[in-house]
Scaffold this motif. Structure first.
Motif, PDB file in Angstrom:
ATOM      1  N   ARG A 377      52.776 102.814  -7.740  1.00 18.88           N
ATOM      2  CA  ARG A 377      53.008 102.559  -6.322  1.00 18.88           C
ATOM      3  C   ARG A 377      51.754 102.099  -5.575  1.00 18.88           C
ATOM      4  O   ARG A 377      51.857 101.338  -4.616  1.00 18.88           O
ATOM      5  CB  ARG A 377      53.543 103.819  -5.643  1.00 18.88           C
ATOM      6  CG  ARG A 377      54.900 104.284  -6.140  1.00 18.88           C
ATOM      7  CD  ARG A 377      55.971 103.238  -5.940  1.00 18.88           C
ATOM      8  NE  ARG A 377      57.294 103.763  -6.206  1.00 18.88           N
ATOM      9  CZ  ARG A 377      58.345 103.024  -6.551  1.00 18.88           C
ATOM     10  NH1 ARG A 377      58.213 101.705  -6.656  1.00 18.88           N
ATOM     11  NH2 ARG A 377      59.518 103.588  -6.774  1.00 18.88           N
ATOM     12  N   GLY A 378      50.564 102.575  -5.966  1.00 20.92           N
ATOM     13  CA  GLY A 378      49.387 102.174  -5.201  1.00 20.92           C
ATOM     14  C   GLY A 378      48.109 102.785  -5.737  1.00 20.92           C
ATOM     15  O   GLY A 378      48.123 103.642  -6.624  1.00 20.92           O
ATOM     16  N   TYR A 379      46.971 102.323  -5.176  1.00 23.05           N
ATOM     17  CA  TYR A 379      45.645 102.824  -5.532  1.00 23.05           C
ATOM     18  C   TYR A 379      45.021 103.525  -4.337  1.00 23.05           C
ATOM     19  O   TYR A 379      45.310 103.204  -3.180  1.00 23.05           O
ATOM     20  CB  TYR A 379      44.709 101.679  -5.940  1.00 23.05           C
ATOM     21  CG  TYR A 379      45.107 100.916  -7.179  1.00 23.05           C
ATOM     22  CD1 TYR A 379      44.944 101.470  -8.441  1.00 23.05           C
ATOM     23  CD2 TYR A 379      45.630  99.625  -7.082  1.00 23.05           C
ATOM     24  CE1 TYR A 379      45.281 100.765  -9.589  1.00 23.05           C
ATOM     25  CE2 TYR A 379      45.971  98.912  -8.220  1.00 23.05           C
ATOM     26  CZ  TYR A 379      45.804  99.484  -9.466  1.00 23.05           C
ATOM     27  OH  TYR A 379      46.148  98.769 -10.590  1.00 23.05           O
ATOM     28  N   TYR A 380      44.138 104.475  -4.628  1.00 22.95           N
ATOM     29  CA  TYR A 380      43.295 105.069  -3.589  1.00 22.95           C
ATOM     30  C   TYR A 380      41.864 105.127  -4.093  1.00 22.95           C
ATOM     31  O   TYR A 380      41.597 105.564  -5.224  1.00 22.95           O
ATOM     32  CB  TYR A 380      43.731 106.492  -3.228  1.00 22.95           C
ATOM     33  CG  TYR A 380      42.701 107.168  -2.343  1.00 22.95           C
ATOM     34  CD1 TYR A 380      42.566 106.803  -0.999  1.00 22.95           C
ATOM     35  CD2 TYR A 380      41.820 108.122  -2.858  1.00 22.95           C
ATOM     36  CE1 TYR A 380      41.590 107.386  -0.195  1.00 22.95           C
ATOM     37  CE2 TYR A 380      40.843 108.712  -2.053  1.00 22.95           C
ATOM     38  CZ  TYR A 380      40.732 108.337  -0.719  1.00 22.95           C
ATOM     39  OH  TYR A 380      39.765 108.896   0.067  1.00 22.95           O
ATOM     40  N   LYS A 381      40.948 104.710  -3.217  1.00 24.09           N
ATOM     41  CA  LYS A 381      39.523 104.810  -3.519  1.00 24.09           C
ATOM     42  C   LYS A 381      38.777 105.016  -2.217  1.00 24.09           C
ATOM     43  O   LYS A 381      39.151 104.454  -1.175  1.00 24.09           O
ATOM     44  CB  LYS A 381      39.019 103.533  -4.209  1.00 24.09           C
ATOM     45  CG  LYS A 381      37.573 103.626  -4.699  1.00 24.09           C
ATOM     46  CD  LYS A 381      37.177 102.364  -5.478  1.00 24.09           C
ATOM     47  CE  LYS A 381      35.760 102.466  -6.015  1.00 24.09           C
ATOM     48  NZ  LYS A 381      35.379 101.238  -6.764  1.00 24.09           N
ATOM     49  N   ILE A 382      37.714 105.824  -2.246  1.00 20.81           N
ATOM     50  CA  ILE A 382      36.945 106.026  -1.023  1.00 20.81           C
ATOM     51  C   ILE A 382      36.362 104.686  -0.569  1.00 20.81           C
ATOM     52  O   ILE A 382      35.959 103.860  -1.382  1.00 20.81           O
ATOM     53  CB  ILE A 382      35.840 107.073  -1.209  1.00 20.81           C
ATOM     54  CG1 ILE A 382      34.844 106.664  -2.298  1.00 20.81           C
ATOM     55  CG2 ILE A 382      36.435 108.446  -1.522  1.00 20.81           C
ATOM     56  CD1 ILE A 382      33.618 107.582  -2.377  1.00 20.81           C
ATOM     57  N   GLY A 415      29.606 110.088  -4.650  1.00 19.97           N
ATOM     58  CA  GLY A 415      30.448 109.708  -3.517  1.00 19.97           C
ATOM     59  C   GLY A 415      30.899 110.918  -2.726  1.00 19.97           C
ATOM     60  O   GLY A 415      31.481 110.777  -1.648  1.00 19.97           O
ATOM     61  N   GLY A 416      30.646 112.119  -3.262  1.00 13.99           N
ATOM     62  CA  GLY A 416      30.924 113.343  -2.532  1.00 13.99           C
ATOM     63  C   GLY A 416      32.319 113.884  -2.751  1.00 13.99           C
ATOM     64  O   GLY A 416      32.906 113.759  -3.837  1.00 13.99           O
ATOM     65  N   VAL A 417      32.871 114.476  -1.706  1.00 10.78           N
ATOM     66  CA  VAL A 417      34.180 115.121  -1.727  1.00 10.78           C
ATOM     67  C   VAL A 417      35.074 114.424  -0.716  1.00 10.78           C
ATOM     68  O   VAL A 417      34.683 114.244   0.448  1.00 10.78           O
ATOM     69  CB  VAL A 417      34.052 116.618  -1.372  1.00 10.78           C
ATOM     70  CG1 VAL A 417      35.424 117.268  -1.266  1.00 10.78           C
ATOM     71  CG2 VAL A 417      33.193 117.344  -2.412  1.00 10.78           C
ATOM     72  N   SER A 418      36.249 114.026  -1.160  1.00 13.67           N
ATOM     73  CA  SER A 418      37.187 113.327  -0.287  1.00 13.67           C
ATOM     74  C   SER A 418      38.493 114.105  -0.187  1.00 13.67           C
ATOM     75  O   SER A 418      39.029 114.575  -1.191  1.00 13.67           O
ATOM     76  CB  SER A 418      37.481 111.920  -0.833  1.00 13.67           C
ATOM     77  OG  SER A 418      38.479 111.265  -0.055  1.00 13.67           O
ATOM     78  N   VAL A 419      39.007 114.262   1.033  1.00 16.68           N
ATOM     79  CA  VAL A 419      40.347 114.803   1.264  1.00 16.68           C
ATOM     80  C   VAL A 419      41.227 113.635   1.679  1.00 16.68           C
ATOM     81  O   VAL A 419      40.903 112.917   2.630  1.00 16.68           O
ATOM     82  CB  VAL A 419      40.339 115.886   2.356  1.00 16.68           C
ATOM     83  CG1 VAL A 419      41.750 116.416   2.593  1.00 16.68           C
ATOM     84  CG2 VAL A 419      39.398 117.034   1.977  1.00 16.68           C
TER      85      VAL A 419
END
Length: 503
Positions: A377-382, A415-419
């Protein structure tokens, strides 16, 4: 615990410069032995080019990225605590939780924290037991460690030894943690190609352990191709010394020396050849598991935990280089797979790499029963670009249990922590973040958050070099999760949050 670094609350800019580039030590050996880095997670330091170093320096000066070691975060996150490394100097790795305790893996052993007061975690024990990665899980009075570096024997005093030696050992170690201050080593089980990671499938009387490993070699007596499955260990809770391998289910049947997994290059350039699995997440309440297996993502049925059955197998030969880990959403209608492009050592959070590589892939689960399929369905990246000296790519994360929403917290190394939220699988978005500036603008050293998990109202991050970070997230979208309380959490043994989630 040391004082926190200066913290800035500000939105990261993506400007022109970004586009340009109380201790009780439980020591089980006399001293640490060097752990051999493993492909996929702990690359060696590398020296950037003069152009890359200059670009990194320009980014920090411009303010487009934080300065060296500067802490920045979104306004809805607070940095409560940091506990630096102590007696275990190796790479910090995974996390597990039980009651008021957090268990932190390290290439030189593991550390137990009392997190009753999240603002002031206390070290309860440190166990010296070298063997990368020391991926860690807990169940009842038992603690499990993965060893995926070839060792001279199965003891905690072992040293590195070539995998070409038949006497070399890799596999699973088991500790009794009924006394948290004095963990006791009680069992070891050797497995084919070692144990890069492992996943618990807990039953009432026994614990099954799914062991993920890869990269066989004809010269390795205990790790020869084909290696197209996983080792299954049965651990009797009341007699862990009787633990043993009960099977090696083949997940990629097929013709040829490597079975039916992704052939990788040159057929699929830039994609890892599938010679085993990197990580597996199980959802016991639904008898489901999702496997991240180098060049493939798989969905399988675990009603019979000794004989898992593959339901679907997917590949992404355009954007996914190394299928690393998996996370189900709460109602088992989605799986998030991560791509560890560059093996965890690459600077991939930049405009040149783009938004779809080194990212998360969101898949819906469609159909019913044995006909269930994974549909992309899709991609997620910071979108917070990092310096050329910062290793940054999708890594370990967990759900934040909010009824009616799909939200997770995730580590991205430097890149740290992503919510981020993926309730709409096609339109994921970040809602909070925490990160530090680069370790250096001169040397591309490996660092950052290895694992970032939500547990009983707080986010815990095991930073490779900086130690344990505790974060507090205050956001109306995630606040209902604060009412969800867990007695135990191994993220790869995903709990059923639905009957615990707030509204």
């Amino acid at each position: 615990m040391t004082p926190l670094h200066t913290t800035s609350v500000r939105r990261r800019r993506l400007g022109a410069a970004a586009a340009a580039a109380g201790l009780l030590a439980t020591l089980l050996a006399a001293g640490p032995a060097a752990a051999t880095p493993d492909p996929g997670d702990a690359p060696a330091e590398r020296t950037p080019s003069s152009e890359q170093a200059a670009a990194a320096e320009a980014l920090t000066r411009s303010g487009d990225i934080p300065s060296v070691d500067e802490v920045v975060h979104s306004g809805n996150i607070r940095h409560l605590a940091n506990v630096p490394k102590d007696a275990l100097p190796g790479t910090n790795s995974d996390l597990a939780f039980q009651g008021r305790y957090a268990f932190a893996g390290n290439y030189d052993g593991f550390r137990i924290f009392d997190i009753r007061n999240p603002r002031d975690p206390k070290t309860v024990a440190q166990v010296l037991c070298p063997g990368a990665q020391n991926d860690i899980s807990v169940s009842g009075n038992l603690l499990f460690l993965s060893t995926d570096s070839s060792r001279s024997d199965d003891s905690c005093a072992s040293t590195s030894q070539s995998a070409t030696e038949k006497s070399s050992w890799e596999g699973i170690k088991v500790f009794d943690i009924s006394d948290k201050r004095n963990p006791r080593y009680v069992a070891a089980v050797e497995t084919a190609c070692g144990s890069h990671t492992h996943t618990l499938v807990p039953e009432r009387r026994d614990v099954y352990v799914y062991v993920s490993s890869y990269s066989p070699n004809a010269l390795f007596p205990d790790c020869r191709p084909p290696h197209d499955g996983i080792s299954v260990i049965k651990v009797p809770r009341n007699a862990p010394e009787k633990s043993r391998v009960v099977g090696f289910p083949v997940l990629f049947p097929g013709e040829g020396p490597d079975g039916g997994g992704n052939p990788g290059g040159p057929v699929n350039p830039g994609v890892s050849k599938t010679t085993g699995c990197h990580d597996i997440t199980v959802l016991p309440s639904r008898d489901l598991a999702a496997g991240a297996c180098m060049g493939d993502g798989i969905l399988f049925d675990i009603r019979d935990p000794e004989r898992p059955k593959v339901l679907d197998q997917v590949q992404d030969n355009v954007n996914f280089a190394f299928w690393h880990s998996a996370t189900f959403n709460q109602d088992a209608r989605k799986v998030v797979f991560t791509d560890e492009l560059g093996g965890g050592g690459g600077a991939t959070c930049n405009p040149e790499t783009g938004p779809n590589r080194g990212a998360d892939g969101i898949y819906d689960i469609v159909g019913k029963g044995d006909g269930r399929k994974l549909v992309f369905r899709g991609y997620y990246k910071i979108d917070r670009h990092q310096a050329p000296t910062e290793n940054c790519v999708a890594h370990n994360g967990s759900l934040i249990p909010v009824k009616g929403r799909d939200i997770m917290v995730q580590a991205w190394y430097q890149g740290g922590v992503s919510v981020w939220e993926f309730t709409d699988s096609t339109r994921p978005r970040e809602i909070a973040y925490f990160e530090r500036g680069p370790l250096s603008t001169d040397t591309a050293a490996t660092g950052g958050s290895w694992s970032a998990y939500y547990y009983n109202g707080h986010i815990y991050s095991n930073d490779i070099t900086k130690g344990l970070d505790v974060l507090k997230l205050d956001d109306r979208r995630t606040d209902p999760a604060k009412r969800v309380r867990m007695r135990e959490l191994n993220v790869q043994t995903q709990p059923d949050y639905l009957d615990r989630s707030g509204g």
